[in-house]
Design a protein around this motif. Structure first.
Motif, mmCIF file in Angstrom:
data_model
loop_
_atom_site.group_PDB
_atom_site.id
_atom_site.type_symbol
_atom_site.label_atom_id
_atom_site.label_comp_id
_atom_site.label_asym_id
_atom_site.label_seq_id
_atom_site.Cartn_x
_atom_site.Cartn_y
_atom_site.Cartn_z
ATOM 1 N N GLN A 331 -7.139 0.463 -4.470
ATOM 2 C CA GLN A 331 -6.630 -0.711 -5.163
ATOM 3 C C GLN A 331 -7.375 -0.989 -6.460
ATOM 4 O O GLN A 331 -6.800 -1.521 -7.413
ATOM 5 C CB GLN A 331 -6.725 -1.923 -4.232
ATOM 6 C CG GLN A 331 -5.877 -1.794 -2.984
ATOM 7 C CD GLN A 331 -6.091 -2.946 -2.034
ATOM 8 O OE1 GLN A 331 -6.058 -4.098 -2.425
ATOM 9 N NE2 GLN A 331 -6.314 -2.647 -0.764
ATOM 10 N N LEU A 332 -8.629 -0.630 -6.503
ATOM 11 C CA LEU A 332 -9.415 -0.836 -7.719
ATOM 12 C C LEU A 332 -8.851 -0.033 -8.882
ATOM 13 O O LEU A 332 -8.982 -0.429 -10.053
ATOM 14 C CB LEU A 332 -10.882 -0.442 -7.468
ATOM 15 C CG LEU A 332 -11.600 -1.226 -6.361
ATOM 16 C CD1 LEU A 332 -12.977 -0.643 -6.109
ATOM 17 C CD2 LEU A 332 -11.708 -2.700 -6.733
ATOM 18 N N ILE A 333 -8.203 1.081 -8.576
ATOM 19 C CA ILE A 333 -7.601 1.924 -9.609
ATOM 20 C C ILE A 333 -6.173 1.492 -9.897
ATOM 21 O O ILE A 333 -5.726 1.499 -11.045
ATOM 22 C CB ILE A 333 -7.620 3.408 -9.163
ATOM 23 C CG1 ILE A 333 -9.050 3.860 -8.901
ATOM 24 C CG2 ILE A 333 -6.942 4.301 -10.189
ATOM 25 C CD1 ILE A 333 -9.159 5.241 -8.277
ATOM 26 N N VAL A 334 -5.459 1.077 -8.857
ATOM 27 C CA VAL A 334 -4.024 0.815 -8.991
ATOM 28 C C VAL A 334 -3.726 -0.514 -9.673
ATOM 29 O O VAL A 334 -2.744 -0.621 -10.424
ATOM 30 C CB VAL A 334 -3.344 0.863 -7.606
ATOM 31 C CG1 VAL A 334 -1.870 0.503 -7.703
ATOM 32 C CG2 VAL A 334 -3.502 2.243 -6.997
ATOM 33 N N VAL A 335 -4.554 -1.542 -9.460
ATOM 34 C CA VAL A 335 -4.278 -2.860 -10.054
ATOM 35 C C VAL A 335 -4.126 -2.782 -11.570
ATOM 36 O O VAL A 335 -3.142 -3.320 -12.124
ATOM 37 C CB VAL A 335 -5.363 -3.884 -9.655
ATOM 38 C CG1 VAL A 335 -5.260 -5.137 -10.531
ATOM 39 C CG2 VAL A 335 -5.217 -4.286 -8.194
ATOM 40 N N PRO A 336 -5.033 -2.131 -12.310
ATOM 41 C CA PRO A 336 -4.812 -2.008 -13.771
ATOM 42 C C PRO A 336 -3.524 -1.272 -14.122
ATOM 43 O O PRO A 336 -2.874 -1.596 -15.123
ATOM 44 C CB PRO A 336 -6.043 -1.228 -14.244
ATOM 45 C CG PRO A 336 -7.083 -1.456 -13.201
ATOM 46 C CD PRO A 336 -6.322 -1.546 -11.917
ATOM 47 N N ILE A 337 -3.146 -0.292 -13.300
ATOM 48 C CA ILE A 337 -1.904 0.443 -13.550
ATOM 49 C C ILE A 337 -0.705 -0.478 -13.390
ATOM 50 O O ILE A 337 0.236 -0.455 -14.204
ATOM 51 C CB ILE A 337 -1.793 1.653 -12.591
ATOM 52 C CG1 ILE A 337 -2.920 2.652 -12.875
ATOM 53 C CG2 ILE A 337 -0.430 2.333 -12.726
ATOM 54 C CD1 ILE A 337 -2.977 3.811 -11.902
ATOM 55 N N VAL A 338 -0.721 -1.298 -12.355
ATOM 56 C CA VAL A 338 0.373 -2.249 -12.132
ATOM 57 C C VAL A 338 0.486 -3.212 -13.310
ATOM 58 O O VAL A 338 1.597 -3.499 -13.785
ATOM 59 C CB VAL A 338 0.152 -3.032 -10.819
ATOM 60 C CG1 VAL A 338 1.201 -4.132 -10.662
ATOM 61 C CG2 VAL A 338 0.190 -2.094 -9.625
ATOM 62 N N LEU A 339 -0.640 -3.692 -13.793
ATOM 63 C CA LEU A 339 -0.629 -4.622 -14.922
ATOM 64 C C LEU A 339 -0.061 -3.957 -16.176
ATOM 65 O O LEU A 339 0.610 -4.615 -16.986
ATOM 66 C CB LEU A 339 -2.049 -5.132 -15.188
ATOM 67 C CG LEU A 339 -2.661 -6.018 -14.086
ATOM 68 C CD1 LEU A 339 -4.114 -6.332 -14.398
ATOM 69 C CD2 LEU A 339 -1.860 -7.304 -13.927
ATOM 70 N N PRO A 389 -1.328 -3.314 -4.171
ATOM 71 C CA PRO A 389 -1.295 -4.021 -5.467
ATOM 72 C C PRO A 389 0.114 -4.152 -6.037
ATOM 73 O O PRO A 389 0.401 -5.110 -6.763
ATOM 74 C CB PRO A 389 -2.173 -3.135 -6.365
ATOM 75 C CG PRO A 389 -3.053 -2.381 -5.430
ATOM 76 C CD PRO A 389 -2.215 -2.143 -4.226
ATOM 77 N N PHE A 390 0.994 -3.194 -5.726
ATOM 78 C CA PHE A 390 2.375 -3.294 -6.197
ATOM 79 C C PHE A 390 3.107 -4.452 -5.523
ATOM 80 O O PHE A 390 4.149 -4.891 -6.014
ATOM 81 C CB PHE A 390 3.117 -1.978 -5.921
ATOM 82 C CG PHE A 390 2.832 -0.892 -6.922
ATOM 83 C CD1 PHE A 390 3.532 -0.820 -8.112
ATOM 84 C CD2 PHE A 390 1.843 0.043 -6.670
ATOM 85 C CE1 PHE A 390 3.271 0.178 -9.034
ATOM 86 C CE2 PHE A 390 1.561 1.049 -7.592
ATOM 87 C CZ PHE A 390 2.280 1.110 -8.778
ATOM 88 N N ILE A 391 2.579 -4.921 -4.410
ATOM 89 C CA ILE A 391 3.153 -6.102 -3.756
ATOM 90 C C ILE A 391 2.486 -7.372 -4.257
ATOM 91 O O ILE A 391 3.144 -8.314 -4.719
ATOM 92 C CB ILE A 391 3.002 -6.022 -2.221
ATOM 93 C CG1 ILE A 391 3.651 -4.762 -1.672
ATOM 94 C CG2 ILE A 391 3.621 -7.246 -1.558
ATOM 95 C CD1 ILE A 391 3.441 -4.572 -0.178
ATOM 96 N N MET A 392 1.172 -7.413 -4.182
ATOM 97 C CA MET A 392 0.434 -8.654 -4.424
ATOM 98 C C MET A 392 0.618 -9.195 -5.830
ATOM 99 O O MET A 392 0.919 -10.383 -6.024
ATOM 100 C CB MET A 392 -1.055 -8.436 -4.141
ATOM 101 C CG MET A 392 -1.418 -8.359 -2.678
ATOM 102 S SD MET A 392 -1.167 -9.916 -1.791
ATOM 103 C CE MET A 392 -2.379 -10.968 -2.585
#
Length: 523
Positions: A331-339, A389-392
């Motif tokens: 999630q630490l990697i994916v959250v910036p990608i989602v943003l 992260p794609f959900i939250m």
């Protein structure tokens, strides 16, 4: 009351430029997010030490379970009323006061001398810590311009997902290395940092104590009693065989009566302490329904997987944590990608993708066997961490898009308490579902384990020969062989029941895709 002046807009460094946010404002938001993280972490890191705490306080297993229930109940009760209390006492003094109370009561938990004292301190810690979750949400919505709120929501999302992931690992390590008291001492450091950040970043405001005169006290009381009774029923129901217990039956009647009273009061009052009419907004209602399913999956998977590892493989808290941490790390990697993706892709598509990935990760666990260990479970956990992260983040944005300032407190309270209730209901349902499915599979296995089944007789003779070679006489060897067959049958019935639980969670996320399809595109 929900129409009173919202205090948060005045409580931090101003942001005059829509695209520019000062460092001080970001620090203030970070301080709030840190508080939410600590509040969520508290229950998960403590759960890893429950057995040691029970032993130290001479508590039974049932009595010890209330150590978690006390904190969770207080947290759920205080979340809905936090927005109104922040208006009454002013955000800065209210948030700083609760930070101090949380730190002191957490410190006192490490010095508890009896079960009763521990329960008092855990309840007070829950009342203080529970406020930090919706207040963090409110800071993001009021201090950041709409163009930056997604980043704040990304930060907030990590608090709800990282804490359950790293809590068991951290709690298990600290308990084994330094003793159970260390799980409480550790929380003092980040709480102190949070206090200093908020003390510096939040501006002084005047309290609106006049709101107390016309307070929605019957609404608050019915909500508190109803939610409190509901959480206790959910936490203790499976252990007490649900409605077969007078305690659970009476608690259920109390919860239903009080919650119905609460809803009627809030819908009739012109100035309710929490605006339930927000649920008439399509996107807010659907977001909360998806949030409830997210609570089921997030807290349910963190509940079921450690049970499987402990019961089937005999893992200790530290070993379980090393498996569960793979949910948090991606999630630490994916959250910036989602943003990065959110400005370019319809966030409903991102949300649907996340729900599908999370559901898929659950379905990858429906074929577990006795040979499934650390290596087999890493990839489903990584996939689960990639989907979360794609959900939250999109879900938080969809739920809060277009909210008026005066509704921020109510929206924050409703959204967070319903997600937590989704987790509480989900865990209670999964615990009961696990028990029922284990009984179902056990009965079917027993039907096929008989003296007339040649495979059973061959296995039984093999065990008898094994125990005979170890020195047992024929009669004892036969008894030990029967016990071994019974243990294997029982183990397999539990494994199949755990598989069914993951199937249930995966199916719930597939259902959530229907709710997402009904959402309107946020303006």
């Amino acid at each position: 009351m929900s129409n009173a002046t919202n205090p948060t807009a005045e409580d931090a460094p101003p942001t005059t430029d829509e695209e520019s946010v000062s460092v001080g404002t970001w620090l203030t938001v970070f301080g709030g997010v840190l508080g939410a993280f600590i509040a969520v972490l508290n229950i998960h890191i403590t759960n890893a030490s429950l057995k040691d705490i029970q032993g130290a306080l001479s508590a039974t297993l049932e009595e010890g379970s209330f150590i978690s229930t006390a904190y969770l109940t207080a947290e759920v009760v205080i979340i809905p009323v936090t927005g109104w209390l922040a208006m009454v006492f002013g955000l800065r003094p209210y948030m700083l006061f609760n930070t101090v109370v949380f730190a002191l009561t957490t410190l006192l938990c490490a010095s508890a001398w009896s079960l009763e004292s521990m329960l008092v301190f855990r309840t007070l810690a829950g009342l203080a810590g529970g406020t930090l979750i919706p207040l963090s949400f409110m800071l993001i919505l009021t201090l950041l311009p709409p163009s930056k709120q997604a980043i704040g929501m990304g930060m907030f999302a990590l608090t709800a997902t990282q804490a359950p992931s790293i809590g068991p690992t951290l709690g298990g390590y600290l308990t084994e290395a330094f003793g159970w008291q260390s799980v409480f001492y550790l929380q003092i450091v980040p709480t102190g940092i949070m206090f200093l950040i908020l003390f510096q970043g939040l501006k002084k405001t005047k309290p609106q104590l006049e709101l107390l005169k016309n307070g929605d006290w019957f609404g608050i009381l019915s909500m508190a009693v109803g939610l409190g009774a509901m959480i206790i029923v959910l936490e203790e129901g499976n252990r007490k065989d649900w409605l077969e217990s007078d305690f659970i039956l009476n608690g259920t009647l109390l919860a239903v009566t009080c919650l119905i009273t609460f809803v009627v009061i809030e819908l009739k009052r012109k100035d309710p302490f929490i605006n339930l009419r927000l649920l008439a907004r399509r996107n807010f209602l659907l977001s909360n329904l998806v949030g409830i399913i997210l609570g089921l999956g997030l807290y349910g998977s963190v509940f079921i997987m450690p049970m499987f590892l402990a019961q089937i493989h005999g893992f200790n808290a530290m070993q379980i944590g090393l498996v569960m941490m793979w949910i948090g790390l991606p999630q630490l990697i994916v959250v910036p990608i989602v943003l990065r993706l959110m400005p370019h892709i319809d966030i409903r598509i991102l949300l649907a993708f996340g729900a599908f990935i999370f559901g898929l990760s659950c379905l990858l666990n429906i074929h577990m066997t006795a040979d499934y260990g650390h290596d087999h479970l890493i990839w489903p956990n990584i996939i689960r961490g990639l989907g979360m992260p794609f959900i939250m983040v999109p879900l938080n944005v969809i739920a809060t898009a277009g909210l008026d300032k005066e509704d921020v407190g109510s929206a924050s309270g409703l959204f967070n308490v319903l997600r937590n209730l989704g987790g509480a209901v989900g865990i209670a349902v999964l615990a009961t579902f696990l028990s029922l499915r284990q009984q179902y599979h056990s009965s079917h296995i027993v039907e096929n384990v008989s003296a007339y089944n040649p495979f059973t007789m061959e296995r039984l003779q093999g065990f008898a020969n094994h125990f005979g070679n170890l020195g047992a006489d024929p009669i004892l060897a036969q008894e030990q062989a029967l016990r071994a067959i019974d243990a294997i049958a029982r183990r397999e019935s539990f494994i199949m029941a755990y598989n069914d639980c993951f199937y249930f969670m995966g199916a719930a996320f597939i259902v959530s895709l229907g709710f997402i399809a009904l959402m309107k595109k946020p303006g």
